[in-house]
Scaffold this active site. Sequence first.
Site: not given
Ligand code: GLA
Length: 395
Positions: A31, A131, A135, A167, A179
Amino acid sequence: MPSIQEKFTQLFGHAPSLMVQSPGRINLIGEHTDYNHGFVLPAAIDKYVQIAFEHRTDGMIHMHAIDLHETVTVPAHPLQPHTITWVNYIIGVVAQVQDYLTYAVHNKETLYKLNEGFDICIQGDIPIGAGLSSSAAVESAVIFALNEWYALGLSKMQMALMAQKAEHEFAGVKCGIMDMFASIHGEANQVMLLDCQDLSFKYYSLPLKDYCIVLFDTSIKHALASSEYNTRRLECEQGLKILQETYPAIQTFRDVSVRQVEECLFIHKEASNKIYQRCKYVVEEMERVQLAVKDLLVGDMKAFGQKMFATHRGLSELYEVSCPELDMLVNAVKDNEYVVGARMMGGGFGGCTINIIKSKEVENIIAQVTEKYHHATHKKLHTYQVKIEQGTHII
Ligand code: GLA
């Protein structure tokens, strides 16, 4: 409830020619490492955004978000960031394709066609602000549809990179690649180890056996999430610059050891020594992902889960992107023998925790945690048992 196809036809007076579905994502471990050139281990899940699409010829883009009951129309060219967030996920991607056709491949005919406009409807069941990257799923669906319809010939990775840029430029979040990568590249029952430095990746099956993946949703999204996200990025960049002063050979965090972080960034034992804390977390997390993949290879979910707990501690204490509700949810399962691993997931400051739970105990544990969460916060806990599914595709 009418299907997206029916809704599109009702709204625009004709049926859509193309329908695309794009999933949300989970991330097992790794993360805040994507924008630091580290590794991530995401997977696409069985929660989706769907879009219905049809070309038009009057130079307008007509967009309708079914779940929000909102319609927005803008000229297809020139495009500017819009005040309505979800609109940016669509037009931000269109703007990337316009740039690509203008500067990268000089394809005037296709650009002309794209600028004629289109009708688009979106709907989905990915909880917004949880989370799970709703998007990125919209952006991935849109780039996939445009690639298909205008025969752009983009690779999946090019699509993910263009969605990421959308984004950055239209939504204003300097997110990493994880993502969009996960939404587009997902495969059923497979997690993906992505090297965010060279963008190479590998699929691994998750040896879940009698465990399953459950998400606990705080239903909280703190307003500071995106500004704090961009701040973390800057703090890491500052830390890297300081490291490079002593070790000029360092190019990215991949070249940094914990010892170097201690030597160059640990000034004194002050809680305010933020840059040290951020960099220590990043370097430790990078190593943790590598070790966690080894656990997967030998099928040791217990050892894997311990690393998830360690990641949570790092995110909470060093990277400081957790919040009391997320900490509470992780603490609620920490000593439960049927939960092998749990941690906050994604950018932080709200959203979900990801938990690996013994299948036969899932209902009990959900009931216990729901009760505790309600008691502590007076909020209802939403929970999702998710499956790992295929990435963006035509339906
Ligand atoms: C968000 C961002 C990702 C990543 C996570 C943390 O989801 O969009 O690119 O940085 O936070 O791991």
